[in-house]
Design an enzyme around this catalytic site. Structure first.
Site, PDB file in Angstrom:
ATOM      1  N   GLY A  47       9.559  -9.197  -0.215  1.00  0.00           N
ATOM      2  CA  GLY A  47      10.004 -10.092   0.795  1.00  0.00           C
ATOM      3  C   GLY A  47       9.965  -9.830   2.651  1.00  0.00           C
ATOM      4  O   GLY A  47       9.522 -11.088   3.721  1.00  0.00           O
ATOM      5  N   ASN A  79      11.736 -15.423 -10.015  1.00  0.00           N
ATOM      6  CA  ASN A  79      12.983 -14.615  -8.927  1.00  0.00           C
ATOM      7  C   ASN A  79      12.520 -14.348  -7.254  1.00  0.00           C
ATOM      8  O   ASN A  79      13.447 -14.439  -6.667  1.00  0.00           O
ATOM      9  CB  ASN A  79      13.842 -14.361  -9.145  1.00  0.00           C
ATOM     10  CG  ASN A  79      13.865 -12.883 -10.124  1.00  0.00           C
ATOM     11  OD1 ASN A  79      13.257 -12.166  -9.662  1.00  0.00           O
ATOM     12  ND2 ASN A  79      15.497 -12.245 -10.735  1.00  0.00           N
ATOM     13  N   ASN A  80      10.740 -13.963  -7.210  1.00  0.00           N
ATOM     14  CA  ASN A  80      10.914 -12.934  -6.767  1.00  0.00           C
ATOM     15  C   ASN A  80      10.249 -14.285  -5.377  1.00  0.00           C
ATOM     16  O   ASN A  80      10.169 -14.131  -4.175  1.00  0.00           O
ATOM     17  CB  ASN A  80       9.974 -12.236  -6.205  1.00  0.00           C
ATOM     18  CG  ASN A  80      10.379 -10.681  -7.269  1.00  0.00           C
ATOM     19  OD1 ASN A  80       9.028  -9.991  -8.087  1.00  0.00           O
ATOM     20  ND2 ASN A  80      11.402 -10.676  -7.274  1.00  0.00           N
ATOM     21  N   ARG A 108      10.701 -16.002  -1.619  1.00  0.00           N
ATOM     22  CA  ARG A 108      11.112 -15.534  -0.237  1.00  0.00           C
ATOM     23  C   ARG A 108       9.455 -14.722  -0.490  1.00  0.00           C
ATOM     24  O   ARG A 108       9.168 -14.321   0.708  1.00  0.00           O
ATOM     25  CB  ARG A 108      12.208 -14.734  -0.533  1.00  0.00           C
ATOM     26  CG  ARG A 108      12.430 -13.575  -1.710  1.00  0.00           C
ATOM     27  CD  ARG A 108      13.105 -12.493  -1.267  1.00  0.00           C
ATOM     28  NE  ARG A 108      13.851 -11.859  -2.038  1.00  0.00           N
ATOM     29  CZ  ARG A 108      13.647 -11.371  -3.401  1.00  0.00           C
ATOM     30  NH1 ARG A 108      13.499 -12.793  -4.569  1.00  0.00           N
ATOM     31  NH2 ARG A 108      13.785 -10.197  -4.393  1.00  0.00           N
ATOM     32  N   ASP A 150      14.117  -1.707   0.330  1.00  0.00           N
ATOM     33  CA  ASP A 150      15.154  -2.005   0.813  1.00  0.00           C
ATOM     34  C   ASP A 150      16.234  -1.034  -0.342  1.00  0.00           C
ATOM     35  O   ASP A 150      17.634  -1.901  -0.881  1.00  0.00           O
ATOM     36  CB  ASP A 150      15.480  -3.692  -0.679  1.00  0.00           C
ATOM     37  CG  ASP A 150      15.185  -3.087  -1.915  1.00  0.00           C
ATOM     38  OD1 ASP A 150      14.570  -1.930  -2.402  1.00  0.00           O
ATOM     39  OD2 ASP A 150      15.588  -4.189  -3.333  1.00  0.00           O
ATOM     40  N   CYS A 173      15.044   8.178  15.864  1.00  0.00           N
ATOM     41  CA  CYS A 173      14.979   7.702  13.926  1.00  0.00           C
ATOM     42  C   CYS A 173      15.788   7.191  13.260  1.00  0.00           C
ATOM     43  O   CYS A 173      17.304   7.693  13.887  1.00  0.00           O
ATOM     44  CB  CYS A 173      14.484   9.303  13.758  1.00  0.00           C
ATOM     45  SG  CYS A 173      15.786  10.398  12.926  1.00  0.00           S
ATOM     46  N   CYS A 190      19.565  -7.324  -2.348  1.00  0.00           N
ATOM     47  CA  CYS A 190      18.842  -9.619  -2.186  1.00  0.00           C
ATOM     48  C   CYS A 190      19.958  -9.618  -4.070  1.00  0.00           C
ATOM     49  O   CYS A 190      20.293 -11.075  -3.959  1.00  0.00           O
ATOM     50  CB  CYS A 190      17.848  -9.602  -2.208  1.00  0.00           C
ATOM     51  SG  CYS A 190      17.348  -9.724  -0.380  1.00  0.00           S
ATOM     52  N   CYS A 218      31.634 -10.450 -16.657  1.00  0.00           N
ATOM     53  CA  CYS A 218      31.004 -10.789 -15.266  1.00  0.00           C
ATOM     54  C   CYS A 218      29.139 -11.062 -15.943  1.00  0.00           C
ATOM     55  O   CYS A 218      28.648 -11.318 -16.623  1.00  0.00           O
ATOM     56  CB  CYS A 218      31.369  -9.826 -14.625  1.00  0.00           C
ATOM     57  SG  CYS A 218      30.456  -8.536 -14.741  1.00  0.00           S
TER      58      CYS A 218
END
Length: 469
Positions: A106, A134-135, A138, A195, A236, A253, A427
């Site tokens: 992204g 699903n990429n 973005r 990420d 840094c 994400c 879930c």
């Protein structure tokens, strides 16, 4: 005698004149040869410059321009060149620069496209992943035709399509301590478009060891942030975060979601900062951090802590040299993996869990039961199993009476069986459901059982048409 003497003198003079004329001709020939040689040397010195006027005009090509940009380059980058604060000098620096983008997702997608379009000399792309459906909301550098193929292959093709003059270098592998120094050392600037926590620390440490500026960006949900590390005396990443945040605070994400345009905005700004650093134009975000809130359309720039003298990476007594870097365990340090594979907890014993296939068989046989879905309400709205009761994990403590009532109602409805109703918990991936079952056991619901792998397991093992997200 007088006439004879006079005649002899005339011949001598004529011979002298003829001799001088011959020498003059020889000197002129030599001058012409030397002039031709001089002109040839001048042409060689300007062989990278081509006249910008038609050959029919009597204008000396060597006086056309005194830089390395060809007519095609001048035309392509003309809007850059028209900027007084950018111009020929900055564009020339950009054409000679090399930038490495770690991650073609992204953040990396817009950064790569704009860097290629702007005329970076050499552009490196590092990513081990493949393009998924699903990429695409973005990661705009990829197209549907590349689903299932390497992200690096896809990104490189898009960059070459927009600017064939840029040298694209492909690294179809994950950046790790074993290869980071070798790869990063070949570039002037690094863009961190990863990420996960271990990658952020590793890329930072590698840049510090090699003295490379680092353009760091992050985006999740509806928020993003951006800064420049290890540049112009600034701090840094370790200066700001000497110890990694808890894993519960490290959102991705794939778990928390992200509005596609948000990483797009941050990625574009990463490209901007890289261009500024490469071309020595403007004021970079070194020592400052840009915070973007998409929901309120607000951008704030805050001052961040300066370089820490006690920093393990860039401080006065920094421990991070090449030998230590190559032995450092970043996954252990951050307590999180490099890979973006979902977390898989193992909190319960086998007797407290059943597979999605086993649950399906029990439902088919008419077993009286209550299925509690502990995902957040907005997840439940996306997709859910029939007759499941949505009680988000965060509200479970307050909803125990509702679970008791549901179990009693199920027992009354199926009183002919003479057995109590079963309690199952599900879930998305089987992590929160384990936490819920563990808590329910403590609260006296000892028969509660977790469905292994959650709804993703149901989709893969029971119903392939069940939507995943």
């Amino acid at each position: 005698m007088v006439s004879n003497v006079s005649g002899s003198s005339s011949r001598i003079l004529q011979e002298e004149i003829d001799k001088l004329k011959a020498e003059k001709s020889s000197i002129e020939d030599r001058i012409s040869a030397l002039q031709a040689q001089l002109n040839e040397e001048k042409d060689k010195d300007k062989d990278s410059s081509t006249c910008c006027f038609p050959s029919s005009l009597s204008i000396n090509a060597s006086s056309c321009f005194q830089h390395a940009l060809s007519p095609d380059m001048i035309y392509r980058y003309s809007r850059h060149l028209l900027l007084p604060s950018f111009g020929i000098e900055a564009q020339s620096k950009l054409l000679k620069s090399s930038i490495l983008v770690v991650g073609a997702g992204g953040l990396g997608s817009p950064a790569l496209l704009y860097l290629a379009a702007s005329g970076v000399g050499r552009l490196g792309i590092v990513d081990h992943d493949v393009v998924e459906l699903n990429n695409l909301h973005r990661q705009i550098i990829h197209a549907e035709a590349y689903i299932g193929q390497s992200k690096v292959t896809s990104a490189a093709a898009a960059c070459r399509a927009i600017n064939s003059t840029v040298q694209i270098v492909e690294y179809k592998e994950a950046l790790r301590v074993s290869n980071a120094l070798e790869i990063v050392s070949k570039y002037d600037i690094v863009i961190d478009a990863t990420d996960n926590a271990p990658s952020r620390y590793m890329v930072n440490d590698c840049c510090v060891v090699l003295g490379k500026p680092l353009i760091s960006g992050a985006a999740v949900g509806l928020e993003g942030q951006l800064t420049v590390y290890n540049h112009d005396g600034g701090p840094c990443y370790r200066c700001l975060f000497p110890t990694p945040p808890p894993t519960s605070a490290c959102q991705r994400c794939s778990d928390s979601g992200v509005l596609g345009v948000v990483p797009g905005v941050i990625g574009c700004l990463q490209a901007l900062e890289a261009i500024k650093v490469a071309s020595s134009v403007g004021e970079s975000l070194s020592g400052r951090m840009l915070l973007f809130d998409a929901l309120s359309a607000r951008i704030r720039i805050v001052k961040i802590r300066g370089r820490s003298f006690h920093c393990e990476a860039c401080g006065e007594n920094a421990a991070f040299k090449q030998p230590m870097f190559q032995k450092f365990d970043y996954e252990k340090f951050t307590q999180s993996p490099f890979a973006s594979t979902p977390l898989k907890l193992n909190l319960l014993s086998e007797s407290d869990r059943i597979s999605s296939k086993d649950y399906k068989a029990r439902v088919t046989n008419g077993e009286p039961h209550v299925l509690v879905d502990v995902r957040p309400a907005h997840h439940f709205k996306i997709v859910a199993l029939p007759k499941s009761l949505n009680i988000p994990l965060s509200t479970l403590k307050d909803k125990l009476p509702a679970i008791s009532s549901a179990l009693k109602e199920e027992e009354v409805t199926d009183s002919s069986s003479g057995s109590s109703a079963s309690l199952y918990v599900i879930c998305r991936r089987g992590n929160d459901s384990q936490r819920a079952v563990h808590y329910l056991h403590q609260m006296g619901f000892t028969s509660a059982r977790d469905i292994l792998g959650g709804l993703e397991s149901w989709a893969s093992d029971v119903d392939p048409n069940f939507p995943t997200y």
